[in-house]
Scaffold this active site. Structure first.
Site, PDB file in Angstrom:
ATOM      1  NE  ARG A 194      -1.036   2.418   2.989  1.00  0.00           N
ATOM      2  CZ  ARG A 194      -0.431   3.501   3.468  1.00  0.00           C
ATOM      3  NH1 ARG A 194      -0.321   4.610   2.742  1.00  0.00           N
ATOM      4  NH2 ARG A 194       0.116   3.479   4.667  1.00  0.00           N
ATOM      5  CG  ASP A 195       3.300   4.243   3.020  1.00  0.00           C
ATOM      6  OD1 ASP A 195       3.283   5.143   2.168  1.00  0.00           O
ATOM      7  OD2 ASP A 195       3.528   4.455   4.220  1.00  0.00           O
ATOM      8  CG  HIS A 226       3.737   4.555   9.229  1.00  0.00           C
ATOM      9  ND1 HIS A 226       3.087   3.577   8.517  1.00  0.00           N
ATOM     10  CD2 HIS A 226       4.132   5.462   8.300  1.00  0.00           C
ATOM     11  CE1 HIS A 226       3.085   3.872   7.224  1.00  0.00           C
ATOM     12  NE2 HIS A 226       3.710   5.011   7.061  1.00  0.00           N
ATOM     13  CG  HIS A 237       7.792   7.325   5.504  1.00  0.00           C
ATOM     14  ND1 HIS A 237       7.598   6.883   4.227  1.00  0.00           N
ATOM     15  CD2 HIS A 237       6.586   7.210   6.114  1.00  0.00           C
ATOM     16  CE1 HIS A 237       6.329   6.537   4.056  1.00  0.00           C
ATOM     17  NE2 HIS A 237       5.684   6.727   5.193  1.00  0.00           N
ATOM     18  CB  CYS A 252       3.131  10.262   1.487  1.00  0.00           C
ATOM     19  SG  CYS A 252       1.435  10.883   1.487  1.00  0.00           S
ATOM     20  CG  ASN A 306       6.883   3.024   4.764  1.00  0.00           C
ATOM     21  OD1 ASN A 306       6.512   3.171   3.613  1.00  0.00           O
ATOM     22  ND2 ASN A 306       6.160   3.413   5.803  1.00  0.00           N
TER      23      ASN A 306
HETATM   24  P1  HMG Z   1     -12.633  15.007  -2.114  1.00  0.00           P
HETATM   25  O1  HMG Z   1     -12.162  15.400  -3.463  1.00  0.00           O
HETATM   26  O2  HMG Z   1     -12.797  16.074  -1.064  1.00  0.00           O
HETATM   27  O3  HMG Z   1     -13.927  14.090  -2.212  1.00  0.00           O
HETATM   28  O4  HMG Z   1     -11.567  13.940  -1.621  1.00  0.00           O
HETATM   29  P2  HMG Z   1     -15.452  14.459  -1.933  1.00  0.00           P
HETATM   30  O5  HMG Z   1     -15.805  13.916  -0.591  1.00  0.00           O
HETATM   31  O6  HMG Z   1     -15.666  15.928  -2.202  1.00  0.00           O
HETATM   32  O7  HMG Z   1     -16.205  13.627  -3.089  1.00  0.00           O
HETATM   33  C1  HMG Z   1     -16.034  14.001  -4.464  1.00  0.00           C
HETATM   34  C2  HMG Z   1     -16.301  12.812  -5.374  1.00  0.00           C
HETATM   35  O8  HMG Z   1     -15.342  11.784  -5.122  1.00  0.00           O
HETATM   36  C3  HMG Z   1     -17.679  12.172  -5.172  1.00  0.00           C
HETATM   37  O9  HMG Z   1     -18.120  11.726  -6.478  1.00  0.00           O
HETATM   38  C4  HMG Z   1     -17.396  10.961  -4.348  1.00  0.00           C
HETATM   39  O10 HMG Z   1     -18.305   9.888  -4.513  1.00  0.00           O
HETATM   40  C5  HMG Z   1     -16.013  10.557  -4.851  1.00  0.00           C
HETATM   41  P3  HMG Z   1     -19.203  12.567  -7.309  1.00  0.00           P
HETATM   42  O11 HMG Z   1     -20.386  12.656  -6.407  1.00  0.00           O
HETATM   43  O12 HMG Z   1     -18.550  13.933  -7.559  1.00  0.00           O
HETATM   44  O13 HMG Z   1     -19.375  11.743  -8.551  1.00  0.00           O
HETATM   45  N1  HMG Z   1     -15.299   9.847  -3.797  1.00  0.00           N
HETATM   46  C6  HMG Z   1     -14.813   8.610  -3.906  1.00  0.00           C
HETATM   47  N2  HMG Z   1     -14.777   7.724  -4.905  1.00  0.00           N
HETATM   48  C7  HMG Z   1     -14.187   6.521  -4.632  1.00  0.00           C
HETATM   49  N3  HMG Z   1     -13.667   6.184  -3.439  1.00  0.00           N
HETATM   50  C8  HMG Z   1     -13.696   7.057  -2.420  1.00  0.00           C
HETATM   51  C9  HMG Z   1     -14.275   8.326  -2.639  1.00  0.00           C
HETATM   52  N4  HMG Z   1     -14.445   9.395  -1.829  1.00  0.00           N
HETATM   53  C10 HMG Z   1     -15.069  10.325  -2.551  1.00  0.00           C
HETATM   54  N5  HMG Z   1     -13.195   6.699  -1.219  1.00  0.00           N
HETATM   55  C11 HMG Z   1     -10.742  12.235  -0.176  1.00  0.00           C
HETATM   56  C12 HMG Z   1     -11.504  13.533  -0.252  1.00  0.00           C
HETATM   57  C13 HMG Z   1     -10.395  11.987   1.277  1.00  0.00           C
HETATM   58  C14 HMG Z   1     -11.598  11.112  -0.718  1.00  0.00           C
HETATM   59  C15 HMG Z   1      -9.426  12.388  -1.020  1.00  0.00           C
HETATM   60  O14 HMG Z   1      -8.728  13.468  -0.505  1.00  0.00           O
HETATM   61  C16 HMG Z   1      -8.563  11.181  -1.007  1.00  0.00           C
HETATM   62  O15 HMG Z   1      -8.894  10.161  -1.600  1.00  0.00           O
HETATM   63  N6  HMG Z   1      -7.373  11.257  -0.319  1.00  0.00           N
HETATM   64  C17 HMG Z   1      -6.495  10.144  -0.177  1.00  0.00           C
HETATM   65  C18 HMG Z   1      -5.074  10.552  -0.324  1.00  0.00           C
HETATM   66  C19 HMG Z   1      -4.200   9.348  -0.080  1.00  0.00           C
HETATM   67  O16 HMG Z   1      -4.575   8.214  -0.318  1.00  0.00           O
HETATM   68  N7  HMG Z   1      -2.955   9.591   0.448  1.00  0.00           N
HETATM   69  C20 HMG Z   1      -2.055   8.539   0.751  1.00  0.00           C
HETATM   70  C21 HMG Z   1      -2.446   7.736   1.953  1.00  0.00           C
HETATM   71  S1  HMG Z   1      -2.043   8.522   3.490  1.00  0.00           S
HETATM   72  C22 HMG Z   1      -0.374   8.106   3.758  1.00  0.00           C
HETATM   73  O17 HMG Z   1       0.266   7.562   2.896  1.00  0.00           O
HETATM   74  C23 HMG Z   1       0.231   8.355   5.117  1.00  0.00           C
HETATM   75  C24 HMG Z   1       0.408   7.065   5.932  1.00  0.00           C
HETATM   76  O18 HMG Z   1       1.262   6.154   5.265  1.00  0.00           O
HETATM   77  C25 HMG Z   1       0.983   7.406   7.312  1.00  0.00           C
HETATM   78  C26 HMG Z   1       2.234   8.301   7.264  1.00  0.00           C
HETATM   79  O19 HMG Z   1       3.201   7.974   6.569  1.00  0.00           O
HETATM   80  O20 HMG Z   1       2.171   9.338   7.930  1.00  0.00           O
HETATM   81  C27 HMG Z   1      -0.933   6.371   6.166  1.00  0.00           C
HETATM   82 MG    MG Z   2       3.449   6.256   5.264  1.00  0.00          MG
END
Ligand code: HMG
Ligand code: MG
Length: 311
Positions: free
Chosen positions: A27-28, A220, A222, A253, A262
């Site tokens: 995933r990450d 967690h 990196h 990320c 990581n």
């Molecule tokens: P948004 O653009 O604000 O979404 O994104 P929304 O709530 O305004 O919805 C807009 C449209 O998106 C809607 O469709 C929803 O249905 C659709 P419409 O009505 O316009 O046709 N939608 C989705 N479709 C599929 N799956 C979904 C989904 N949600 C909404 N889940 C959101 C807000 C949070 C969804 C967006 O910002 C996002 O997906 N962010 C994820 C970013 C990400 O994955 N980052 C990496 C992971 S975090 C990380 O790596 C850190 C970690 O490892 C820890 C560390 O290292 O610190 C965990």
């Molecule tokens: Mg991470």
């Protein structure tokens, strides 16, 4: 040709007997690859990691595919997870739409991912620090009703690329909000790999004072600044028993450009094997998996142990 080696075993006092490694490479790691990796490769990676004895393999994310196209094949990957492996396969879910998709794909365990800073909440979630729980709260509640355990990640716990230092009290507040909303566990993210061991001991101590059970805390790290293993040892000395890492040191990320991979799982297992801490992971099988993946990705693994063992 892989030269199989093992560290000399010499335990140290004050460490846990057993550590749960929460493998995040699929995933990450893969969320950050510029090339889209075929689902068949992801599935083979997950199978190999489970076969190497990893107890938890974070499989994918049900986020907006427009935000992370690398994991847009989440449903396809979930359909081919190994059966009866004894490994758990949690997935990342940001909102109710994600939960719905994850459940339809068969997920039985999820993680939400909050931020400890305003800048990262906006960039990673399109939310503010203050209103991120309005998105996560209903997910955690719905998951609880379905008997699904939820992990609460907190990113940027020890430093933020836009804001610099991060107030540990804010980290504690976000952790408490997640636990009070019903998360079963936490993972403290050093998203850009800048933390040093004193920060780790401090935050665990503050969380204990705030009545968070240390058994619920994962770390967690990196490895951007080469501190991940030292920080892990500090966490273990503080009583933490769950450590996140990624096979071969994959990772980053997409919404935090300075984040590199990581902590490599192989480097972690080498240290824990040497310390006599049980993980259940077969180091040789893991190194072979990372060597296989490095060949597919067309570059060598950043893991020091993988490099040393492959020669
Ligand atoms: P948004 O653009 O604000 O979404 O994104 P929304 O709530 O305004 O919805 C807009 C449209 O998106 C809607 O469709 C929803 O249905 C659709 P419409 O009505 O316009 O046709 N939608 C989705 N479709 C599929 N799956 C979904 C989904 N949600 C909404 N889940 C959101 C807000 C949070 C969804 C967006 O910002 C996002 O997906 N962010 C994820 C970013 C990400 O994955 N980052 C990496 C992971 S975090 C990380 O790596 C850190 C970690 O490892 C820890 C560390 O290292 O610190 C965990
Ligand atoms: Mg991470």
């Amino acid at each position: 040709m892989i030269e199989l080696g093992l560290p000399t075993r010499q335990p140290m006092t004050g460490l846990p007997d057993r550590v749960t490694i929460w493998e995040v490479g699929a995933r990450d790691g893969l969320q950050n690859e510029s090339a889209v990796i075929p689902a068949s490769v992801k599935i083979e990676l997950i199978n190999r990691l489970a076969a190497a004895g990893l107890p938890v393999v974070e499989a994918t994310s049900f986020v907006r595919p427009e935000w992370v196209p690398q994991l847009a094949d989440a449903t396809e990957v979930m359909a081919q997870l190994p059966k009866d492996s004894g490994t758990r396969f949690p997935v990342l879910v940001p909102n109710l739409r994600g939960l719905e998709k994850a459940r339809a794909a068969g997920a039985t365990e999820i993680a939400v991912f909050a931020s400890a800073t305003e800048s990262f909440a906006r960039k990673n979630l399109n939310r503010t620090l203050e209103n991120q729980m309005e998105m996560f709260g209903p997910v955690i509640e719905a998951a609880a009703e379905q008997g699904i355990p939820v992990r609460g990640y907190v990113s940027m716990c020890f430093g933020d690329p836009w804001e610099g230092s991060v107030d540990p009290q804010t980290v504690v507040d976000v952790c408490r909000q997640l636990m009070m909303a019903g998360c079963a566990s936490l993972s403290l993210g050093d998203t850009i790999g800048v933390a040093t061991p004193g920060q780790i001991k401090n935050i665990v101590s503050l969380l204990r004072t705030a009545d968070v059970d240390v058994g619920a805390i994962g770390v967690h790290f990196h490895d951007t600044y080469g501190q991940a293993l030292a920080n892990t040892l500090a966490a273990l000395e503080s009583g933490v028993t769950t450590v996140d890492s990624s096979a071969g040191g994959l990772g980053g990320c997409p919404y935090a450009k300075s984040a590199t991979g990581n902590l490599a799982t192989e480097d972690l297992v080498w240290m824990l094997d040497g310390l006599g801490v049980t993980t259940g992971v077969d180091l040789a099988a893991l190194v072979q998996t990372s060597a296989w993946l490095a060949e597919i990705l067309g570059r060598s693994s950043p893991s020091r142990v993988v490099r040393a063992m492959i020669g």
